[in-house]
Design a protein around this motif. Structure first.
Motif, PDB file in Angstrom:
ATOM      1  N   LYS A  50       0.649  -1.041  -0.129  1.00  0.00           N
ATOM      2  CA  LYS A  50       0.202  -0.110  -0.480  1.00  0.00           C
ATOM      3  C   LYS A  50       0.707   1.188   0.167  1.00  0.00           C
ATOM      4  O   LYS A  50       1.903   1.204   0.197  1.00  0.00           O
ATOM      5  CB  LYS A  50      -0.659   0.176   1.381  1.00  0.00           C
ATOM      6  CG  LYS A  50      -2.023  -0.878   1.602  1.00  0.00           C
ATOM      7  CD  LYS A  50      -2.715  -0.858   2.689  1.00  0.00           C
ATOM      8  CE  LYS A  50      -3.719  -1.311   2.513  1.00  0.00           C
ATOM      9  NZ  LYS A  50      -4.116  -1.255   3.758  1.00  0.00           N
ATOM     10  N   VAL A  51       0.110   2.186  -0.289  1.00  0.00           N
ATOM     11  CA  VAL A  51       1.165   3.618  -0.827  1.00  0.00           C
ATOM     12  C   VAL A  51      -0.290   4.505   0.045  1.00  0.00           C
ATOM     13  O   VAL A  51      -1.048   3.978   0.341  1.00  0.00           O
ATOM     14  CB  VAL A  51       1.173   3.749  -1.454  1.00  0.00           C
ATOM     15  CG1 VAL A  51       2.952   3.210  -1.686  1.00  0.00           C
ATOM     16  CG2 VAL A  51       0.608   4.292  -2.964  1.00  0.00           C
ATOM     17  N   TYR A  52       0.448   5.985   1.146  1.00  0.00           N
ATOM     18  CA  TYR A  52      -0.422   7.425   1.428  1.00  0.00           C
ATOM     19  C   TYR A  52      -0.455   8.044   0.897  1.00  0.00           C
ATOM     20  O   TYR A  52       0.632   8.652   0.866  1.00  0.00           O
ATOM     21  CB  TYR A  52      -0.543   6.540   2.431  1.00  0.00           C
ATOM     22  CG  TYR A  52      -0.371   5.879   3.840  1.00  0.00           C
ATOM     23  CD1 TYR A  52      -1.461   5.424   4.054  1.00  0.00           C
ATOM     24  CD2 TYR A  52      -0.201   4.686   3.444  1.00  0.00           C
ATOM     25  CE1 TYR A  52      -2.645   3.805   4.513  1.00  0.00           C
ATOM     26  CE2 TYR A  52      -0.118   2.726   4.341  1.00  0.00           C
ATOM     27  CZ  TYR A  52      -2.220   2.896   4.982  1.00  0.00           C
ATOM     28  OH  TYR A  52      -2.188   1.768   4.748  1.00  0.00           O
ATOM     29  N   LEU A  53      -1.097   8.727  -0.320  1.00  0.00           N
ATOM     30  CA  LEU A  53      -0.467   9.941  -0.431  1.00  0.00           C
ATOM     31  C   LEU A  53      -1.324  11.217   0.871  1.00  0.00           C
ATOM     32  O   LEU A  53      -2.179  11.108   1.230  1.00  0.00           O
ATOM     33  CB  LEU A  53      -1.549   9.972  -1.818  1.00  0.00           C
ATOM     34  CG  LEU A  53      -0.857  11.793  -2.551  1.00  0.00           C
ATOM     35  CD1 LEU A  53       0.136  11.640  -3.421  1.00  0.00           C
ATOM     36  CD2 LEU A  53      -2.002  12.383  -3.911  1.00  0.00           C
ATOM     37  N   LYS A  54      -0.169  11.748   1.014  1.00  0.00           N
ATOM     38  CA  LYS A  54      -0.268  12.662   2.094  1.00  0.00           C
ATOM     39  C   LYS A  54      -0.524  14.535   1.087  1.00  0.00           C
ATOM     40  O   LYS A  54       0.344  14.334   0.748  1.00  0.00           O
ATOM     41  CB  LYS A  54       0.546  13.247   2.505  1.00  0.00           C
ATOM     42  CG  LYS A  54       1.000  12.018   3.611  1.00  0.00           C
ATOM     43  CD  LYS A  54       1.844  11.561   4.753  1.00  0.00           C
ATOM     44  CE  LYS A  54       2.833  10.167   5.852  1.00  0.00           C
ATOM     45  NZ  LYS A  54       3.734  10.601   6.698  1.00  0.00           N
ATOM     46  N   VAL A  55      -1.364  14.655   2.007  1.00  0.00           N
ATOM     47  CA  VAL A  55      -1.689  15.813   0.707  1.00  0.00           C
ATOM     48  C   VAL A  55      -1.734  17.113   2.132  1.00  0.00           C
ATOM     49  O   VAL A  55      -2.529  16.463   3.484  1.00  0.00           O
ATOM     50  CB  VAL A  55      -3.324  16.449   0.257  1.00  0.00           C
ATOM     51  CG1 VAL A  55      -3.412  17.558  -0.333  1.00  0.00           C
ATOM     52  CG2 VAL A  55      -3.250  14.849  -0.626  1.00  0.00           C
ATOM     53  N   TYR A  56      -1.180  18.098   1.766  1.00  0.00           N
ATOM     54  CA  TYR A  56      -1.070  19.296   3.109  1.00  0.00           C
ATOM     55  C   TYR A  56      -1.615  20.694   2.685  1.00  0.00           C
ATOM     56  O   TYR A  56      -1.179  21.049   1.213  1.00  0.00           O
ATOM     57  CB  TYR A  56       1.024  19.717   3.268  1.00  0.00           C
ATOM     58  CG  TYR A  56       1.204  18.175   3.803  1.00  0.00           C
ATOM     59  CD1 TYR A  56       1.200  18.151   5.038  1.00  0.00           C
ATOM     60  CD2 TYR A  56       1.708  17.343   2.776  1.00  0.00           C
ATOM     61  CE1 TYR A  56       1.646  16.739   5.734  1.00  0.00           C
ATOM     62  CE2 TYR A  56       2.200  15.709   3.289  1.00  0.00           C
ATOM     63  CZ  TYR A  56       2.523  15.423   4.303  1.00  0.00           C
ATOM     64  OH  TYR A  56       3.014  15.011   5.120  1.00  0.00           O
ATOM     65  N   ASN A  57      -2.067  21.441   3.326  1.00  0.00           N
ATOM     66  CA  ASN A  57      -2.513  23.049   2.707  1.00  0.00           C
ATOM     67  C   ASN A  57      -0.906  23.999   4.088  1.00  0.00           C
ATOM     68  O   ASN A  57      -1.236  24.626   4.943  1.00  0.00           O
ATOM     69  CB  ASN A  57      -3.299  23.202   3.396  1.00  0.00           C
ATOM     70  CG  ASN A  57      -3.767  24.642   3.376  1.00  0.00           C
ATOM     71  OD1 ASN A  57      -3.406  25.252   2.748  1.00  0.00           O
ATOM     72  ND2 ASN A  57      -4.900  25.280   4.226  1.00  0.00           N
ATOM     73  N   HIS A  58       0.007  23.333   3.351  1.00  0.00           N
ATOM     74  CA  HIS A  58       1.700  23.889   4.050  1.00  0.00           C
ATOM     75  C   HIS A  58       2.414  23.946   2.957  1.00  0.00           C
ATOM     76  O   HIS A  58       2.267  22.699   1.738  1.00  0.00           O
ATOM     77  CB  HIS A  58       1.584  22.941   4.746  1.00  0.00           C
ATOM     78  CG  HIS A  58       2.919  22.986   6.042  1.00  0.00           C
ATOM     79  ND1 HIS A  58       4.090  24.020   5.064  1.00  0.00           N
ATOM     80  CD2 HIS A  58       3.131  23.975   7.101  1.00  0.00           C
ATOM     81  CE1 HIS A  58       4.554  23.934   6.638  1.00  0.00           C
ATOM     82  NE2 HIS A  58       4.195  23.827   7.468  1.00  0.00           N
ATOM     83  N   SER A  59       3.194  25.035   2.419  1.00  0.00           N
ATOM     84  CA  SER A  59       3.998  25.408   1.587  1.00  0.00           C
ATOM     85  C   SER A  59       5.163  24.635   1.521  1.00  0.00           C
ATOM     86  O   SER A  59       5.743  24.505   0.247  1.00  0.00           O
ATOM     87  CB  SER A  59       4.224  26.915   1.058  1.00  0.00           C
ATOM     88  OG  SER A  59       4.624  27.340   2.570  1.00  0.00           O
ATOM     89  N   GLY A  60       4.865  24.422   2.746  1.00  0.00           N
ATOM     90  CA  GLY A  60       6.232  23.319   3.054  1.00  0.00           C
ATOM     91  C   GLY A  60       6.871  22.450   3.761  1.00  0.00           C
ATOM     92  O   GLY A  60       7.835  22.554   5.170  1.00  0.00           O
ATOM     93  N   PRO A  61       6.088  22.008   4.480  1.00  0.00           N
ATOM     94  CA  PRO A  61       5.859  20.021   5.377  1.00  0.00           C
ATOM     95  C   PRO A  61       7.448  19.513   5.218  1.00  0.00           C
ATOM     96  O   PRO A  61       7.973  19.510   4.367  1.00  0.00           O
ATOM     97  CB  PRO A  61       4.243  19.467   4.466  1.00  0.00           C
ATOM     98  CG  PRO A  61       4.905  19.310   3.709  1.00  0.00           C
ATOM     99  CD  PRO A  61       5.684  20.697   2.901  1.00  0.00           C
ATOM    100  N   THR A  62       7.369  19.272   6.252  1.00  0.00           N
ATOM    101  CA  THR A  62       8.419  18.085   6.538  1.00  0.00           C
ATOM    102  C   THR A  62       7.554  16.889   6.789  1.00  0.00           C
ATOM    103  O   THR A  62       6.491  16.652   7.513  1.00  0.00           O
ATOM    104  CB  THR A  62       8.985  17.903   7.564  1.00  0.00           C
ATOM    105  OG1 THR A  62       9.509  19.878   8.415  1.00  0.00           O
ATOM    106  CG2 THR A  62      10.066  17.990   8.421  1.00  0.00           C
ATOM    107  N   ILE A  63       8.028  15.675   5.858  1.00  0.00           N
ATOM    108  CA  ILE A  63       7.456  14.961   6.029  1.00  0.00           C
ATOM    109  C   ILE A  63       7.743  13.967   6.787  1.00  0.00           C
ATOM    110  O   ILE A  63       8.920  13.805   7.512  1.00  0.00           O
ATOM    111  CB  ILE A  63       7.520  13.559   4.524  1.00  0.00           C
ATOM    112  CG1 ILE A  63       7.004  15.290   3.252  1.00  0.00           C
ATOM    113  CG2 ILE A  63       6.939  13.082   4.456  1.00  0.00           C
ATOM    114  CD1 ILE A  63       6.187  16.127   2.568  1.00  0.00           C
ATOM    115  N   GLY A  64       6.698  13.227   8.015  1.00  0.00           N
ATOM    116  CA  GLY A  64       6.981  12.708   9.005  1.00  0.00           C
ATOM    117  C   GLY A  64       6.762  13.712  10.690  1.00  0.00           C
ATOM    118  O   GLY A  64       6.025  12.925  11.410  1.00  0.00           O
TER     119      GLY A  64
END
Length: 120
Positions: A50-64
């Protein structure tokens, strides 16, 4: 991985952002890029997990670390489309793809995952 932008004329969605290799590195539009998310197509046909596409309302998120605003799952060896009939508004837009659910996931998919995102 960088993504390509396509203009769409005569439809509700006016732009398509596409990436042929989404991974745990954030793909971000320029800060302050307002848009409404209409549809996401995730192609995970090259992976046995499986994969998970993470969507952010953030211009530079730190993944994790940064909490995603939306997480879309795609089963192993499949392609899935998510359609948002009323759209989801974002003032900043970023996305990344990982193997683990939840905020803390940071492992990139083993093989390429493609994402196509329609917005207006």
């Amino acid at each position: 991985m960088a993504f390509e932008t396509y203009d769409i004329h005569g439809q509700r969605s006016t732009k398509r952002y596409q990436s042929a290799a989404v991974n745990a590195t954030a793909n971000s539009l320029p800060a302050g890029s307002s848009l409404t998310l209409d549809q996401v197509l995730i192609d995970n046909s090259a992976n046995t997990h499986k994969v998970y596409l993470k969507v952010y309302n953030h211009s530079g998120p730190t993944i994790g670390t940064t909490t995603p605003d939306c997480v879309l799952v795609c089963a192993a060896s499949t392609t899935v489309a998510y359609t948002f009939s009323f759209g989801i508004a974002f003032s900043n837009f970023s996305f990344a793809c990982v193997q683990e659910a939840g905020t803390s996931g940071t492992t990139s998919p083993t093989n390429s995952v493609q994402a196509s995102i329609l917005v207006h």
